[in-house]
Design a protein around this motif. Structure first.
Motif, PDB file in Angstrom:
ATOM      1  N   TYR A 147      83.333 -71.129 105.360  1.00 50.16           N
ATOM      2  CA  TYR A 147      84.112 -71.478 104.170  1.00 50.16           C
ATOM      3  C   TYR A 147      84.511 -70.182 103.474  1.00 50.16           C
ATOM      4  O   TYR A 147      83.664 -69.324 103.212  1.00 50.16           O
ATOM      5  CB  TYR A 147      83.283 -72.336 103.218  1.00 50.16           C
ATOM      6  CG  TYR A 147      82.695 -73.569 103.862  1.00 50.16           C
ATOM      7  CD1 TYR A 147      83.372 -74.791 103.841  1.00 50.16           C
ATOM      8  CD2 TYR A 147      81.460 -73.515 104.516  1.00 50.16           C
ATOM      9  CE1 TYR A 147      82.825 -75.918 104.443  1.00 50.16           C
ATOM     10  CE2 TYR A 147      80.921 -74.641 105.125  1.00 50.16           C
ATOM     11  CZ  TYR A 147      81.600 -75.832 105.085  1.00 50.16           C
ATOM     12  OH  TYR A 147      81.065 -76.947 105.689  1.00 50.16           O
ATOM     13  N   GLY A 149      86.462 -69.176 100.113  1.00 54.92           N
ATOM     14  CA  GLY A 149      87.186 -69.437  98.874  1.00 54.92           C
ATOM     15  C   GLY A 149      88.161 -68.310  98.612  1.00 54.92           C
ATOM     16  O   GLY A 149      87.855 -67.144  98.868  1.00 54.92           O
ATOM     17  N   VAL A 162      90.192 -73.286  99.481  1.00 54.75           N
ATOM     18  CA  VAL A 162      89.093 -72.932 100.374  1.00 54.75           C
ATOM     19  C   VAL A 162      89.582 -73.122 101.803  1.00 54.75           C
ATOM     20  O   VAL A 162      90.186 -74.147 102.137  1.00 54.75           O
ATOM     21  CB  VAL A 162      87.821 -73.765 100.095  1.00 54.75           C
ATOM     22  CG1 VAL A 162      88.058 -75.251 100.260  1.00 54.75           C
ATOM     23  CG2 VAL A 162      86.675 -73.316 100.984  1.00 54.75           C
ATOM     24  N   ARG A 196      84.120 -70.490  94.014  1.00 48.54           N
ATOM     25  CA  ARG A 196      82.749 -70.365  94.504  1.00 48.54           C
ATOM     26  C   ARG A 196      82.340 -71.617  95.274  1.00 48.54           C
ATOM     27  O   ARG A 196      82.838 -72.723  95.006  1.00 48.54           O
ATOM     28  CB  ARG A 196      81.785 -70.102  93.352  1.00 48.54           C
ATOM     29  CG  ARG A 196      82.109 -68.819  92.585  1.00 48.54           C
ATOM     30  CD  ARG A 196      81.903 -67.603  93.465  1.00 48.54           C
ATOM     31  NE  ARG A 196      82.124 -66.354  92.724  1.00 48.54           N
ATOM     32  CZ  ARG A 196      83.172 -65.566  92.892  1.00 48.54           C
ATOM     33  NH1 ARG A 196      84.106 -65.888  93.791  1.00 48.54           N
ATOM     34  NH2 ARG A 196      83.286 -64.460  92.202  1.00 48.54           N
ATOM     35  N   ILE A 197      81.417 -71.448  96.210  1.00 48.77           N
ATOM     36  CA  ILE A 197      81.079 -72.484  97.181  1.00 48.77           C
ATOM     37  C   ILE A 197      79.569 -72.592  97.308  1.00 48.77           C
ATOM     38  O   ILE A 197      78.862 -71.572  97.319  1.00 48.77           O
ATOM     39  CB  ILE A 197      81.689 -72.141  98.558  1.00 48.77           C
ATOM     40  CG1 ILE A 197      83.203 -71.947  98.456  1.00 48.77           C
ATOM     41  CG2 ILE A 197      81.359 -73.213  99.590  1.00 48.77           C
ATOM     42  CD1 ILE A 197      83.805 -71.197  99.624  1.00 48.77           C
ATOM     43  N   VAL A 199      76.765 -74.828  99.788  1.00 55.68           N
ATOM     44  CA  VAL A 199      76.668 -75.697 100.964  1.00 55.68           C
ATOM     45  C   VAL A 199      75.231 -76.157 101.148  1.00 55.68           C
ATOM     46  O   VAL A 199      74.296 -75.348 101.096  1.00 55.68           O
ATOM     47  CB  VAL A 199      77.151 -74.967 102.230  1.00 55.68           C
ATOM     48  CG1 VAL A 199      77.070 -75.884 103.441  1.00 55.68           C
ATOM     49  CG2 VAL A 199      78.570 -74.442 102.044  1.00 55.68           C
ATOM     50  N   VAL A 205      79.176 -80.174 100.412  1.00 54.28           N
ATOM     51  CA  VAL A 205      79.745 -78.884 100.009  1.00 54.28           C
ATOM     52  C   VAL A 205      80.351 -79.032  98.617  1.00 54.28           C
ATOM     53  O   VAL A 205      81.168 -79.926  98.378  1.00 54.28           O
ATOM     54  CB  VAL A 205      80.826 -78.400 100.990  1.00 54.28           C
ATOM     55  CG1 VAL A 205      81.300 -76.999 100.602  1.00 54.28           C
ATOM     56  CG2 VAL A 205      80.309 -78.418 102.422  1.00 54.28           C
ATOM     57  N   TYR A 206      79.946 -78.162  97.715  1.00 51.08           N
ATOM     58  CA  TYR A 206      80.516 -78.111  96.364  1.00 51.08           C
ATOM     59  C   TYR A 206      81.372 -76.858  96.230  1.00 51.08           C
ATOM     60  O   TYR A 206      81.063 -75.814  96.807  1.00 51.08           O
ATOM     61  CB  TYR A 206      79.411 -78.050  95.307  1.00 51.08           C
ATOM     62  CG  TYR A 206      78.530 -79.269  95.210  1.00 51.08           C
ATOM     63  CD1 TYR A 206      78.875 -80.335  94.371  1.00 51.08           C
ATOM     64  CD2 TYR A 206      77.340 -79.347  95.929  1.00 51.08           C
ATOM     65  CE1 TYR A 206      78.048 -81.451  94.265  1.00 51.08           C
ATOM     66  CE2 TYR A 206      76.516 -80.462  95.830  1.00 51.08           C
ATOM     67  CZ  TYR A 206      76.872 -81.506  94.996  1.00 51.08           C
ATOM     68  OH  TYR A 206      76.058 -82.615  94.900  1.00 51.08           O
ATOM     69  N   THR A 207      82.453 -76.960  95.451  1.00 52.24           N
ATOM     70  CA  THR A 207      83.200 -75.776  95.052  1.00 52.24           C
ATOM     71  C   THR A 207      83.359 -75.792  93.541  1.00 52.24           C
ATOM     72  O   THR A 207      83.303 -76.852  92.898  1.00 52.24           O
ATOM     73  CB  THR A 207      84.602 -75.700  95.687  1.00 52.24           C
ATOM     74  OG1 THR A 207      85.468 -76.653  95.059  1.00 52.24           O
ATOM     75  CG2 THR A 207      84.554 -75.950  97.180  1.00 52.24           C
ATOM     76  N   ARG A 228      83.654 -81.822  95.382  1.00 52.49           N
ATOM     77  CA  ARG A 228      82.575 -82.077  96.343  1.00 52.49           C
ATOM     78  C   ARG A 228      83.146 -82.702  97.602  1.00 52.49           C
ATOM     79  O   ARG A 228      84.093 -83.494  97.543  1.00 52.49           O
ATOM     80  CB  ARG A 228      81.544 -83.035  95.724  1.00 52.49           C
ATOM     81  CG  ARG A 228      80.238 -83.137  96.522  1.00 52.49           C
ATOM     82  CD  ARG A 228      79.314 -84.204  95.977  1.00 52.49           C
ATOM     83  NE  ARG A 228      79.722 -85.540  96.417  1.00 52.49           N
ATOM     84  CZ  ARG A 228      79.951 -86.564  95.606  1.00 52.49           C
ATOM     85  NH1 ARG A 228      79.812 -86.439  94.291  1.00 52.49           N
ATOM     86  NH2 ARG A 228      80.317 -87.733  96.106  1.00 52.49           N
ATOM     87  N   GLY A 233      83.498 -80.697 104.628  1.00 49.93           N
ATOM     88  CA  GLY A 233      84.841 -80.178 104.420  1.00 49.93           C
ATOM     89  C   GLY A 233      85.766 -80.337 105.606  1.00 49.93           C
ATOM     90  O   GLY A 233      86.846 -79.741 105.639  1.00 49.93           O
ATOM     91  N   PHE A 239      87.199 -82.541 100.211  1.00 48.42           N
ATOM     92  CA  PHE A 239      86.925 -82.178  98.822  1.00 48.42           C
ATOM     93  C   PHE A 239      87.535 -83.167  97.827  1.00 48.42           C
ATOM     94  O   PHE A 239      87.947 -82.790  96.743  1.00 48.42           O
ATOM     95  CB  PHE A 239      87.376 -80.739  98.533  1.00 48.42           C
ATOM     96  CG  PHE A 239      86.586 -79.725  99.318  1.00 48.42           C
ATOM     97  CD1 PHE A 239      85.347 -79.299  98.886  1.00 48.42           C
ATOM     98  CD2 PHE A 239      87.078 -79.229 100.521  1.00 48.42           C
ATOM     99  CE1 PHE A 239      84.611 -78.396  99.636  1.00 48.42           C
ATOM    100  CE2 PHE A 239      86.349 -78.324 101.270  1.00 48.42           C
ATOM    101  CZ  PHE A 239      85.109 -77.904 100.832  1.00 48.42           C
TER     102      PHE A 239
END
Length: 458
Positions: A147, A149, A162, A196-197, A199, A205-207, A228, A233, A239
């Motif tokens: 990933y 970003g 991302v 920002r990421i 995992v 997966v959050y950003t 999320r 992803g 997301f």
């Protein structure tokens, strides 16, 4: 009993260095934590075509430069970040090429080799690549999920992006990565540089990104937004698993209507600039639990104090609570959660013209905190002049098992009073006279900014 070590990673061969080696990044091989890679704004000492990474194979005790990154410029690369895959030891790197300023995503199967990194992606009009990698198994085959970003100007006014590779080891060209636009709101005027990421091993997966809604007189009005993805992803609608109940759009606004003076120095932060501080981390024991940190100015239309804030969600980002932890004149937050669920916060704070780098650990949501100052030094040494950034817009911290690993940049004066937990230098330094020395061990070198590694062992 836990222990902390701090190491100035500038090697002895670079003892004459006097530059601002800021904005560091760190990767630790999860299969072999003694193998690590760090990066910063560091040019090749011989002036060659490739910029260096810092490599350690002994757990961070000693470091060497390995010039394998394409596009060595006056400061090495532009922005650079690094991350190991979960298995196999492949390093992934995102850079802004020091000669072309293009975004490049790079791959290196052996970080000790002298063969230059392989280029996977090259494209222009980008800012601040941020790499996170892991491994995932499907149908008996393990692949590296990568990933990156980035702030992709081709997607203006919603550049928060991302890039995701289902298998970074075999990705060939841009077709190996899928560029996913995170910001879907029509009233966005821009997105801030940091994307920002975080995992989790279960594929969550959050950003996090900063969505700008106004920019007047160097003051940005922005929202902090979290997205999320529950399938790594790589699903049909990446997301889009976290919607905002207020407007039904993709990405939940954790806080809205915040203000910050962007890319300017403010008196309360000395020589450092403000406006691009953001971090996110997921609990490795529970993908429902996610932490976020950002900085903004208080004071309405005339922002004053710069304040670092922390929020926590226990329900996959749907609602957020505020621990009693606001840090005035704090910046450069980094968050990480270890295998015991212990939350780490790393940040830098200016008080009484002293920059301090602080590691805080908590197991109860910051109701109680174990706090340790890793480094402290005058905020006006060295003089940065017109150069920005000073310490940089970010540092980094990660966990492997119970251990916390991190990197920060700071004043490199060899004075043990500046390092409450102690320090080891590789570059030539006299801790009695508090003087840096060049490669000849005689010529004095003025203080500058160096990257420092730390390891907090359980």
């Amino acid at each position: 009993m836990s222990t902390i070590k701090v190491v100035n990673i500038t090697p002895r061969a670079l003892s004459g260095d006097r530059s601002l080696d800021s904005e560091p990044s760190l990767a630790v091989n999860p299969e072999n934590p003694r193998e690590m890679v760090a990066s910063a704004f560091t040019p090749d000492p011989m002036g060659g075509p490739f910029a260096p990474i810092y490599v350690s194979t002994d757990g961070g005790n000693t470091w060497v430069l390995n010039s394998v990154v394409p596009g060595n410029g006056g400061r090495g690369t532009g922005d650079i970040s690094v991350g190991f895959g979960g298995q196999g030891g492949t390093l992934y790197t995102g850079i802004l090429n020091g000669e072309t300023s293009d975004l490049q995503i790079l791959r290196m199967p052996d970080v000790t080799a002298t063969v230059p990194m392989a280029e996977i992606v090259d494209r222009g009009d980008e800012d601040q690549p941020w790499v996170v990698a892991t491994s995932a198994a499907a149908n008996g085959v393990t692949s590296d999920r990568v990933y990156v970003g980035n702030n992709d100007a081709s997607a203006e006014p919603q550049p928060a992006t991302v890039d995701v590779a289902e298998n970074g080891r075999t990705a060939a060209g841009q077709s190996g990565f899928k560029s996913i636009r995170l910001d879907r709101r029509s009233d966005t005027i821009h997105d801030g540089p940091p994307i920002r990421i975080a995992v989790h091993p279960d594929g969550t997966v959050y950003t996090a990104y900063q969505r700008w809604t106004d920019f007047t007189g160097r003051v940005v009005t922005f929202d902090v937004v979290v997205t999320r993805d529950d399938k790594g992803g790589i699903g049909h609608k990446p997301f889009e698993d976290l919607l905002d109940p207020g407007d039904g759009e993709v990405g939940l606004r954790v806080e809205s209507g915040l203000r910050v003076r962007f890319n300017v120095r403010v008196p309360t932060l000395g020589q450092e600039r403000t406006g691009a501080d953001l971090a996110i981390a997921v609990d490795q024991t529970d993908s429902n639990s996610v932490w976020i940190a950002w900085c903004d100015n208080h004071g309405g239309t005339a922002p004053t104090d710069y304040v670092l804030h922390i929020r926590h969600s226990a329900n996959r980002g749907q609602t957020w609570t505020a621990p009693h932890r606001d840090i005035v004149n704090g910046k450069n937050p980094a968050l990480a959660v270890n295998s015991d669920g212990l939350v780490g916060l790393l940040y830098q704070q200016l008080a009484n013209n002293q920059w301090s780098t602080v590691l805080e650990l908590t197991g109860d949501g910051f109701a109680t905190v174990e706090s340790q100052v890793l480094h402290q030094a005058p905020g006006d040494v060295p003089s940065a002049g017109a150069n920005l950034p000073f310490l940089g817009d970010y540092l980094r911290m990660i966990t492997v098992g119970k251990d916390f690993y991190g990197i920060f940049s700071g004043n490199n004066t060899p004075d043990l009073a500046n390092f409450p937990v102690g320090v080891t230098y590789q570059r030539n330094a006299n801790f009695t006279t508090h003087q840096l020395l060049s490669t000849d061990t005689v010529t004095r070198v003025p203080p500058s900014i160096d990257p420092f590694f730390f390891h907090r062992a359980a």
